[in-house]
Design a protein around this motif. Structure first.
Motif, PDB file in Angstrom:
ATOM      1  N   ARG A   1       0.843  -1.193   0.000  1.00 17.36           N
ATOM      2  CA  ARG A   1       0.000   0.000   0.000  1.00 17.36           C
ATOM      3  C   ARG A   1       0.880   1.246   0.000  1.00 17.36           C
ATOM      4  NH1 ARG A   1      -3.292   0.185   4.745  1.00 17.36           N
ATOM      5  NH2 ARG A   1      -4.962   1.113   3.552  1.00 17.36           N
ATOM      6  N   ILE A   2       0.646   2.125  -0.986  1.00 13.18           N
ATOM      7  CA  ILE A   2       1.447   3.337  -1.124  1.00 13.18           C
ATOM      8  C   ILE A   2       0.551   4.559  -0.966  1.00 13.18           C
ATOM      9  CG2 ILE A   2       2.933   4.687  -2.653  1.00 13.18           C
ATOM     10  CD1 ILE A   2       3.821   2.052  -3.937  1.00 13.18           C
ATOM     11  N   LEU A   3       0.953   5.457  -0.060  1.00 12.29           N
ATOM     12  CA  LEU A   3       0.253   6.723   0.123  1.00 12.29           C
ATOM     13  C   LEU A   3       0.958   7.792  -0.710  1.00 12.29           C
ATOM     14  CD1 LEU A   3      -1.697   8.728   1.517  1.00 12.29           C
ATOM     15  CD2 LEU A   3      -0.116   8.763   3.469  1.00 12.29           C
TER      16      LEU A   3
ATOM     17  N   GLU B   1      -1.404  -1.015  -4.220  1.00 12.91           N
ATOM     18  CA  GLU B   1      -2.650  -0.385  -3.800  1.00 12.91           C
ATOM     19  C   GLU B   1      -2.328   1.078  -3.497  1.00 12.91           C
ATOM     20  OE1 GLU B   1      -5.708  -0.542  -0.030  1.00 12.91           O
ATOM     21  OE2 GLU B   1      -4.662  -2.390  -0.583  1.00 12.91           O
ATOM     22  N   ILE B   2      -3.171   1.987  -3.971  1.00 13.11           N
ATOM     23  CA  ILE B   2      -2.907   3.421  -3.847  1.00 13.11           C
ATOM     24  C   ILE B   2      -3.871   4.077  -2.867  1.00 13.11           C
ATOM     25  CG2 ILE B   2      -2.796   5.610  -5.112  1.00 13.11           C
ATOM     26  CD1 ILE B   2      -0.709   3.495  -5.977  1.00 13.11           C
ATOM     27  N   ILE B   3      -3.311   4.915  -2.000  1.00 10.70           N
ATOM     28  CA  ILE B   3      -4.082   5.783  -1.111  1.00 10.70           C
ATOM     29  C   ILE B   3      -3.590   7.187  -1.451  1.00 10.70           C
ATOM     30  CG2 ILE B   3      -4.625   6.344   1.300  1.00 10.70           C
ATOM     31  CD1 ILE B   3      -3.247   3.536   1.946  1.00 10.70           C
ATOM     32  N   THR B   4      -4.471   8.183  -1.436  1.00 11.91           N
ATOM     33  CA  THR B   4      -4.032   9.534  -1.776  1.00 11.91           C
ATOM     34  C   THR B   4      -4.421  10.553  -0.706  1.00 11.91           C
ATOM     35  OG1 THR B   4      -6.050  10.042  -3.038  1.00 11.91           O
ATOM     36  CG2 THR B   4      -4.200   9.070  -4.258  1.00 11.91           C
ATOM     37  N   ALA B   5      -3.650  11.625  -0.662  1.00 11.91           N
ATOM     38  CA  ALA B   5      -3.942  12.764   0.205  1.00 11.91           C
ATOM     39  C   ALA B   5      -3.556  14.017  -0.565  1.00 11.91           C
ATOM     40  CB  ALA B   5      -3.152  12.659   1.502  1.00 11.91           C
TER      41      ALA B   5
ATOM     42  N   VAL C   1      -0.475  13.275   6.844  1.00  6.71           N
ATOM     43  CA  VAL C   1      -0.102  12.849   8.200  1.00  6.71           C
ATOM     44  C   VAL C   1      -1.236  12.030   8.816  1.00  6.71           C
ATOM     45  CG1 VAL C   1       0.403  13.663  10.550  1.00  6.71           C
ATOM     46  CG2 VAL C   1       1.509  14.754   8.591  1.00  6.71           C
ATOM     47  N   GLU C   2      -2.479  12.508   8.642  1.00  2.39           N
ATOM     48  CA  GLU C   2      -3.645  11.793   9.179  1.00  2.39           C
ATOM     49  C   GLU C   2      -3.773  10.402   8.556  1.00  2.39           C
ATOM     50  OE1 GLU C   2      -6.955  14.409   8.405  1.00  2.39           O
ATOM     51  OE2 GLU C   2      -6.155  15.947   9.757  1.00  2.39           O
TER      52      GLU C   2
ATOM     53  N   GLU D   1      -4.217   4.806   8.015  1.00  2.00           N
ATOM     54  CA  GLU D   1      -4.134   3.762   6.984  1.00  2.00           C
ATOM     55  C   GLU D   1      -2.902   2.860   7.116  1.00  2.00           C
ATOM     56  OE1 GLU D   1      -6.376   3.187   4.549  1.00  2.00           O
ATOM     57  OE2 GLU D   1      -7.701   4.868   5.037  1.00  2.00           O
ATOM     58  N   LYS D   2      -1.857   3.354   7.772  1.00  2.00           N
ATOM     59  CA  LYS D   2      -0.595   2.613   7.929  1.00  2.00           C
ATOM     60  C   LYS D   2      -0.100   2.037   6.592  1.00  2.00           C
ATOM     61  CE  LYS D   2      -0.194   2.795  12.524  1.00  2.00           C
ATOM     62  NZ  LYS D   2      -1.233   3.730  12.874  1.00  2.00           N
TER      63      LYS D   2
END
Length: 121
Positions: free
Chosen positions: A3-5, A27-31, A38-39, A44-45
Protein backbone atom coordinates in the motif's frame (compact mmCIF):
# COMPACT_ATOMS: atom_id res chain seq x y z
CA UNK A 1 -0.36 -6.15 -1.51
CA UNK A 2 1.92 -3.15 -0.93
CA UNK A 3 0.00 0.00 0.00
CA UNK A 4 1.45 3.34 -1.12
CA UNK A 5 0.25 6.72 0.12
CA UNK A 6 0.74 9.51 -2.45
CA UNK A 7 0.66 12.98 -0.87
CA UNK A 8 0.43 15.70 -3.53
CA UNK A 9 -1.79 18.73 -4.09
CA UNK A 10 -1.77 18.19 -7.88
CA UNK A 11 -4.50 15.83 -9.19
CA UNK A 12 -2.45 15.52 -12.41
CA UNK A 13 0.62 14.29 -10.49
CA UNK A 14 -1.45 11.89 -8.38
CA UNK A 15 -3.01 10.47 -11.55
CA UNK A 16 0.33 10.06 -13.37
CA UNK A 17 2.05 8.39 -10.41
CA UNK A 18 -0.98 6.21 -9.66
CA UNK A 19 -1.00 4.86 -13.24
CA UNK A 20 2.63 3.74 -12.90
CA UNK A 21 2.03 2.10 -9.52
CA UNK A 22 -1.31 0.46 -10.33
CA UNK A 23 0.33 -1.27 -13.34
CA UNK A 24 2.76 -2.84 -10.86
CA UNK A 25 -0.06 -4.09 -8.64
CA UNK A 26 0.36 -1.60 -5.78
CA UNK A 27 -2.65 -0.39 -3.80
CA UNK A 28 -2.91 3.42 -3.85
CA UNK A 29 -4.08 5.78 -1.11
CA UNK A 30 -4.03 9.53 -1.78
CA UNK A 31 -3.94 12.76 0.21
CA UNK A 32 -4.15 16.26 -1.27
CA UNK A 33 -2.06 18.07 1.35
CA UNK A 34 0.48 17.46 4.10
CA UNK A 35 -2.05 17.60 6.92
CA UNK A 36 -4.25 14.95 5.34
CA UNK A 37 -1.11 12.95 4.52
CA UNK A 38 -0.10 12.85 8.20
CA UNK A 39 -3.64 11.79 9.18
CA UNK A 40 -3.78 9.03 6.55
CA UNK A 41 -0.30 7.78 7.47
CA UNK A 42 -1.65 7.27 10.99
CA UNK A 43 -5.04 5.81 10.09
CA UNK A 44 -4.13 3.76 6.98
CA UNK A 45 -0.60 2.61 7.93
CA UNK A 46 0.69 2.43 4.31
CA UNK A 47 3.86 0.48 3.51
CA UNK A 48 5.50 3.55 1.97
CA UNK A 49 4.75 7.24 1.37
CA UNK A 50 5.53 9.38 -1.69
CA UNK A 51 5.55 13.00 -0.46
CA UNK A 52 5.45 16.22 -2.47
CA UNK A 53 7.07 19.28 -0.86
CA UNK A 54 5.23 22.37 -2.07
CA UNK A 55 1.67 22.08 -0.72
CA UNK A 56 -0.74 24.38 1.12
CA UNK A 57 -1.04 24.36 4.93
CA UNK A 58 1.51 21.74 5.98
CA UNK A 59 4.35 21.37 3.44
CA UNK A 60 5.98 18.04 2.64
CA UNK A 61 9.03 18.65 4.84
CA UNK A 62 6.81 19.43 7.85
CA UNK A 63 4.56 16.43 7.14
CA UNK A 64 7.57 14.13 6.75
CA UNK A 65 8.99 15.31 10.06
CA UNK A 66 5.66 14.62 11.82
CA UNK A 67 5.39 11.15 10.28
CA UNK A 68 9.00 10.10 10.95
CA UNK A 69 9.06 11.47 14.51
CA UNK A 70 5.77 9.83 15.53
CA UNK A 71 6.41 6.37 17.08
CA UNK A 72 3.16 5.19 15.46
CA UNK A 73 4.34 5.96 11.90
CA UNK A 74 8.14 6.26 12.16
CA UNK A 75 8.61 2.81 10.57
CA UNK A 76 7.01 3.96 7.28
CA UNK A 77 9.61 5.02 4.69
CA UNK A 78 8.95 8.44 3.12
CA UNK A 79 10.29 9.22 -0.35
CA UNK A 80 10.22 12.91 -1.19
CA UNK A 81 8.89 13.32 -4.75
CA UNK A 82 9.18 16.98 -5.78
CA UNK A 83 10.13 19.43 -8.50
CA UNK A 84 12.63 21.02 -6.06
CA UNK A 85 16.03 19.81 -7.20
CA UNK A 86 18.54 21.79 -5.13
CA UNK A 87 21.10 19.93 -3.02
CA UNK A 88 19.93 21.89 0.04
CA UNK A 89 16.41 20.50 -0.46
CA UNK A 90 17.79 16.95 -0.50
CA UNK A 91 19.78 17.57 2.68
CA UNK A 92 16.75 19.14 4.37
CA UNK A 93 14.56 16.18 3.35
CA UNK A 94 17.07 13.78 4.90
CA UNK A 95 17.10 15.84 8.11
CA UNK A 96 13.30 15.53 8.30
CA UNK A 97 13.63 11.75 8.18
CA UNK A 98 12.97 11.05 4.49
CA UNK A 99 14.48 7.78 3.33
CA UNK A 100 14.98 8.94 -0.28
CA UNK A 101 14.48 11.82 -2.73
CA UNK A 102 13.32 11.91 -6.33
CA UNK A 103 12.58 14.85 -8.62
CA UNK A 104 9.46 15.19 -10.78
CA UNK A 105 8.60 13.97 -13.23
CA UNK A 106 10.15 10.67 -12.18
CA UNK A 107 11.28 8.09 -14.68
CA UNK A 108 9.16 5.00 -14.10
CA UNK A 109 12.21 2.75 -13.57
CA UNK A 110 13.77 5.18 -11.05
CA UNK A 111 10.53 5.47 -9.09
CA UNK A 112 10.06 1.70 -8.91
CA UNK A 113 13.71 1.14 -7.92
CA UNK A 114 13.50 3.66 -5.08
CA UNK A 115 10.23 2.12 -3.83
CA UNK A 116 11.73 -1.37 -3.94
CA UNK A 117 14.87 -0.22 -2.10
CA UNK A 118 12.87 1.61 0.59
CA UNK A 119 10.65 -1.43 1.17
CA UNK A 120 13.67 -3.73 1.55
CA UNK A 121 15.35 -1.55 4.22
Amino acid sequence: MTRILIVDDSPTQISAISKILLKQGFEIITAEDGETGVEKASSEKPDIILMDVVMPNLNGFQATRQITKNPDTSHIPVIILTSKDQETDKVWAERQGASDYLTKPPKEADLLTKIKTALEN
